[in-house]
Design an enzyme around this catalytic site. Sequence first.
Site, short mmCIF file in Angstrom:
data_model
loop_
_atom_site.label_atom_id
_atom_site.label_comp_id
_atom_site.label_asym_id
_atom_site.label_seq_id
_atom_site.Cartn_x
_atom_site.Cartn_y
_atom_site.Cartn_z
N CYS A 151 0.83 -1.20 0.00
CA CYS A 151 0.00 0.00 0.00
C CYS A 151 0.86 1.25 0.00
O CYS A 151 1.87 1.33 0.71
CB CYS A 151 -0.92 -0.02 1.22
N CYS A 207 -8.24 0.08 7.87
CA CYS A 207 -6.95 0.77 7.71
C CYS A 207 -6.46 1.14 9.10
O CYS A 207 -7.17 1.82 9.85
CB CYS A 207 -7.11 2.02 6.85
N TYR A 219 -3.81 32.67 5.42
CA TYR A 219 -4.16 31.29 5.04
C TYR A 219 -4.97 30.64 6.18
O TYR A 219 -4.66 29.55 6.64
CB TYR A 219 -2.91 30.45 4.73
N ASP A 231 0.36 30.11 7.47
CA ASP A 231 0.14 28.66 7.36
C ASP A 231 -0.18 28.34 5.90
O ASP A 231 -1.29 27.93 5.56
CB ASP A 231 -0.99 28.22 8.28
N CYS A 248 4.01 22.66 6.44
CA CYS A 248 4.00 21.21 6.23
C CYS A 248 5.12 20.78 5.29
O CYS A 248 5.14 19.63 4.84
CB CYS A 248 2.64 20.76 5.66
#
Length: 466
Positions: free
Chosen positions: A92, A174, A327, A393, A420
Site C-alpha cells: 500500500c 486501515c 491562510y 500557514d 507542512c
Amino acid sequence: MPTQLDTSFSDNTTEWRQGELLEVTITDLSDRGDGVGRAGSRVVFVPDTVTGDRALVRLMHVKPNLAHAKLYKLLEASPHRIRPGCIVADKCGGCQWQHVDYDYQREAKQNQVVQALERIGGFRNIAVDPVLNVSEPLHYRNKSTYPLGSSNTRQVQAGYYQKGTHQIVNLNQCPIQDERLNPLLAEVKQDIQQQGWRIYDEKYHRGQLRHLALRIGQRTGEILLTLITADPDLPNLEAQAQEWLQRYENLVGVSLNVQRDRTNAIFGSETHCIAGQPFLSERFANLTFHIRPDTFFQVHTEQTEALLNIVLEQLNLQGDETFVDAYCGIGTMTLPIAQRVKTAIGLEIQPEAIEQAQQNASLNGIENVRFEVGAVEKVLQSLEIHPDLVMLDPPRKGCDATVLETLRQQKPKQIVYVSCNAATLARDLKLLCADDAYQLIRVQPADFFPQTAHVECAAFLNRVEE
C-alpha cells in the site's frame, strides 16, 4: 540472477546497470521517506528500508551520481526496524514508515527539519525541539478518502494505490484511520456493489463513482460519508443514504460531491447533502467547529491542538494585540487565538472557507474577529492596520515572495510560520531573516502524519529592534 556488484570501490569508475544487484548499508532517511545508502560518492535511494539496514537492492533507475532501487533481500535488519501493523504495508502506498519504530520516526523527522534549515535556510545553531509525541501513532486520521475500483471479477474495491502505480490495494480496514470508520469502509463497498453503481475508469474516463470519503469528529464521534462521482445520476441514492443513516448510529450526513474534470484533484466544486446534515460538529481548543466533507481540517486532531498550545505558550499574549492569520482556512487557529487578543483578522483565498470561518466564529460567540477573502499576497498589502502578530500557514509550496516582503515592510513584532514542508519553510525563513530583520528563536516540529515522512513545524520569529 544478475551478478552482485562489488561496492568496495570509493570512486565512480564502476558502471551501474539497471536491474543489477548492489549491497548497501542504509545510513539515513530522505525527506520522501526512502532509505539512503552510498556506494563510493554515489547515492542510492531505497524505499522500505531504514537507517542501519544492510540490504541487497535492485537498481531500477540509474543516473550518473545516484540511483533509485528496490529492496531485494534484507541481509541484516536495523535495530529501528519493526513488524508493520498493517498486513499490506509492503504494497500500500498510504504509508512509508510502518516498518520503522516510532521513536526513530520522530528522530528522523527532527533531523529532516534541521537539515533543511541548515542546507536551504543557511541557519546555524538553531535549536529544533524534539518532535511532539503522540499518544497513539496508529488510528489517528479523522479523514480518509479512498479511490474506488473494480477487481477482475467486477467486485467493488476501495483502498490506497499500490506504491508507484494506480492499482488499488483493496482494504476492509486501515490501521491509521480512526477505528470507528472501519465498519463503513468494509460495508459501503458491498452496498455500492448491490446498487450497481458504475465505478469510474480513469483510463477511459467512463463510469460514475471515483472516491469514497469518510470523516469523523474525533471528540464528538459524528461521521460524514461522501461519494465523489463524475456523474451525479445514481439510481436509488436517497433511499440508500437514508438506510446508511439508520444503520450507523454516529453517521450524521451523507453527501455527493461531483468531480467531472479529468484531474487528480479528488473533490469537485459541487457538494450536495443527500441525507442528514451537510456538516459534522467537532470540539477543538474548547470551541465547536462545523466541518463539511470538503473542508480543510488537519487530519490529526490531537497533534494540531498540541501544536496550538505550544504556539499560545510561546506567544505569551497580553490581550491588547492585533493578530492576522494568513491562510486561515475555516478559522481553526484564528478563533482560539482571537479569544486572547484585542483584534483578529483571517485571510483566505477560498470563499467557501471564509463562509465557514464566519459561521464558526458566530457559533462560538467570538466577535472580535473578521475574515477577508482574497489572495494573501494582495489582501495583506491592503490592510489598513499594522499587526503586532502574524501567523502564516501556507500550502506546501510556501509563501509568495510578495507576502514575505510585505511583512518585512509592516514589521510585526512576532511571526509564527506553520509549515507542512521543511524545505519551503527554510527558504521563506531565510528571506524573512535577511539583513537581520527577524531572528528565528524556536522551531517546534509536530507529527501530524505518523507512519509517513511528512512533518509539520511551527517556527517563531521576533523582530530585531533597530
